[in-house]
Scaffold this motif. Structure first.
Motif, mmCIF file in Angstrom:
data_model
loop_
_atom_site.group_PDB
_atom_site.id
_atom_site.type_symbol
_atom_site.label_atom_id
_atom_site.label_comp_id
_atom_site.label_asym_id
_atom_site.label_seq_id
_atom_site.Cartn_x
_atom_site.Cartn_y
_atom_site.Cartn_z
ATOM 1 N N ILE A 51 0.856 -1.174 0.000
ATOM 2 C CA ILE A 51 0.000 0.000 0.000
ATOM 3 C C ILE A 51 0.896 1.229 0.000
ATOM 4 O O ILE A 51 2.025 1.197 0.498
ATOM 5 N N THR A 52 0.404 2.305 -0.567
ATOM 6 C CA THR A 52 1.228 3.479 -0.816
ATOM 7 C C THR A 52 0.693 4.705 -0.084
ATOM 8 O O THR A 52 -0.410 4.694 0.481
ATOM 9 N N GLN A 58 -6.201 0.715 -3.394
ATOM 10 C CA GLN A 58 -5.056 -0.150 -3.128
ATOM 11 C C GLN A 58 -5.387 -1.587 -3.542
ATOM 12 O O GLN A 58 -6.551 -1.971 -3.594
#
Length: 404
Positions: A51-52, A58
Motif C-alpha cells: 500500500i502506498t 489499493q
C-alpha cells in the motif's frame, strides 16, 4: 539430495514465478538433476501486498504456488482481506473481477507515523497476519533523463537515468518500477480493406477501412526487480542510477518513446526480502549447489506456525516522473538507423486468388495495394496482418498522457 524438479517462468510476477522454486527449497537442500516432473510438492500461499502514500484504490494479490506441469498459479479466491492501522481504522478489501486480486472498497493513503498490519482469512478458515509496518521517509525523484551510452558488452544504446536526494535522511532503501509506452507505425498502410465476396469462384471487393491500423501505442510494465540503497554512501542521494538501458537497434525507440519511472521508499526489511528474491531470479543462483533456502517475509500463519508463507506486506512512499524522447533526440545519423519492428518478417506477395481467399477470411493477411509483386500471379499485393495492422500489438488511440 534434492529430487528432480523443473522451473518455469511466469508472466504474472516474480513472487508467483519464483514460488515454484521456493516451495521445492522448503523440502530439499541441493540439486542433483533437472527432470520433467515436480515431486513432493508443498502448496504455499503467495501474498503480494503493497500500500502506498497515494490516495488511490489499493490492491493485494493472493495466489498459490504451483507445480511445473500445471499451467500457472492458482488464485486464492473468496478470502477476507483487511488492513488495520494503529487508530483502529479498518480498510476492507473485496475480490475484483480478476480472481485472487483484492481491491480496497474505498481509496485511501497510508499516513506517516502510523502502524499498519495486514490480516487475511482464506476460504478454508486459515488466518494470516503481518507484523506492523510504517511508512519510511519519503524521497522525491529530482531528475529523470537520458544519455547515449554503451553497455558492458559494447552495445550502443540509451541509458535512462535517475537522480534523487534526501538531505534529511541517514540512508534510504529503494525499489524501482517503470512503465514504458512506445509508438509503433505499421510497416505498410492502406486506406482500403479487401473483402471476400465469393470463395468459389474467388471474388473480392475493396472497401474503405473503418479502423485506424497504422499508428498504435504499446504499454508495458517492468518485470525485473530494481533495487538501490544509500546506506553505505557518504550522502543520502543517488546519482545516475540506471533505470533502463535500451539498445540502439531496439524497435521500441524507433519512433517515439515514453517511460514513467516509479520510485518506492521501502523499509530495510523489505529491501532484504526483495534482494534475496532478486538473487533467486538469477540463473547462477537458481541452479547452484548451495541454495539459500526459504525467503522469510513479515507475514505468518496464525493457524499453523509451521506453515510457509511467501510474500511481504509493504507500506511505501512513492515518487514518479515521466519523460518522452524520439530516436533522433538521442542518436545522430552516423549512429545508424533504428531497428525495424518485426525485422524481416514483412514480405509482400500476391497470392493466386484461390490461395488468397482463406488468408483474407482468416485475417492472416491484409491488403497493401493493387497490382502484382514480381514473380507472383495474383491481382492484389498483401502482407502478413502483423505488418499492416498495428492493433495486433497495441491500442490505436493515444494514451491520455501522450505528448508529441
Amino acid at each position: 539430495m534434492m529430487n528432480s524438479f523443473k522451473y518455469k517462468n511466469l508472466k504474472l510476477s516474480y513472487l508467483q514465478g519464483l514460488a515454484v522454486i521456493l516451495t521445492t527449497f522448503l523440502l530439499y537442500g541441493c540439486i542433483e538433476e533437472i527432470d520433467l516432473e515436480t515431486e513432493n510438492f508443498e502448496s504455499a500461499l503467495v501474498i503480494e501486498a503493497t500500500i502506498t502514500d497515494q490516495t488511490e484504490t489499493q490492491s493485494i494479490s493472493l495466489s498459490r504456488t504451483f507445480q511445473f506441469e500445471e499451467d500457472g498459479p492458482s488464485p486464492e479466491t473468496n478470502a477476507e482481506v483487511t488492513i488495520l492501522d494503529a487508530t483502529g481504522t479498518q480498510y476492507t478489501f473485496q475480490e475484483s473481477d480478476s480472481l485472487g486480486v483484492y481491491i480496497s472498497t474505498t481509496p485511501f493513503a497510508a499516513l506517516p507515523n502510523r502502524d499498519y498490519s495486514l490480516q487475511i482469512t482464506t476460504s478454508n478458515g486459515r488466518t494470516y497476519e503481518s507484523s506492523s509496518v510504517q511508512l519510511p521517509q519519503s524521497t522525491s525523484i529530482d531528475n529523470l533523463y537520458t544519455e547515449k551510452s554503451t553497455n558492458n558488452e559494447g552495445v550502443k544504446g540509451v541509458s535512462i537515468l535517475l537522480d534523487n536526494s534526501n538531505p534529511q535522511g541517514m540512508g534510504s532503501y529503494y525499489r524501482f518500477e517503470y512503465v514504458e509506452t512506445y509508438k509503433i507505425i505499421s510497416r505498410y498502410s492502406s486506406d482500403l480493406d479487401l473483402q471476400v465476396i465469393s470463395a468459389n469462384p474467388p471474388q473480392f471487393e475493396l472497401v474503405p477501412k473503418t479502423t485506424e491500423e497504422e499508428i498504435c501505442y504499446v504499454t508495458k510494465p517492468s518485470t525485473e526487480i530494481l533495487l538501490a540503497n544509500t546506506n553505505t554512501l557518504s550522502e543520502d542521494q543517488l546519482l545516475k542510477y540506471q533505470i533502463r538501458f535500451i539498445e540502439r537497434t531496439d524497435p521500441v525507440i524507433a519512433q517515439r518513446y515514453s517511460i514513467l519511472a516509479k520510485q518506492q521508499n521501502i523499509s530495510r526489511e523489505a529491501y532484504t526480502f526483495y534482494e534475496t528474491l532478486q538473487n533467486f531470479s538469477e540463473t547462477e543462483s537458481l541452479f547452484s549447489q548451495v541454495q539459500p533456502g526459504f525467503i522469510e517475509g513479515n507475514i505468518s500463519s496464525t493457524t499453523n506456525e509451521n506453515e510457509k508463507v511467501i510474500g511481504i506486506f509493504n507500506v511505501v512512499t512513492v515518487s514518479s516522473k515521466r519523460i518522452f524522447f524520439n530516436y533522433s533526440d538521442i542518436f545522430d545519423p552516423e549512429d545508424g538507423s533504428p531497428g525495424l519492428f518485426l525485422g524481416d518478417n514483412c514480405r509482400l506477395n500476391s497470392p493466386d486468388p484461390r490461395a488468397l481467399v482463406p488468408l483474407i477470411q482468416n485475417n492472416t493477411a491484409k491488403f497493401v495495394r493493387e497490382g502484382t509483386v514480381e514473380g507472383d500471379t495474383g491481382p492484389y499485393t498483401v502482407a502478413p496482418r502483423i505488418c499492416v495492422d498495428c492493433t495486433v500489438f497495441g491500442e490505436n488511440v493515444p494514451p491520455e498522457f501522450w505528448e508529441e
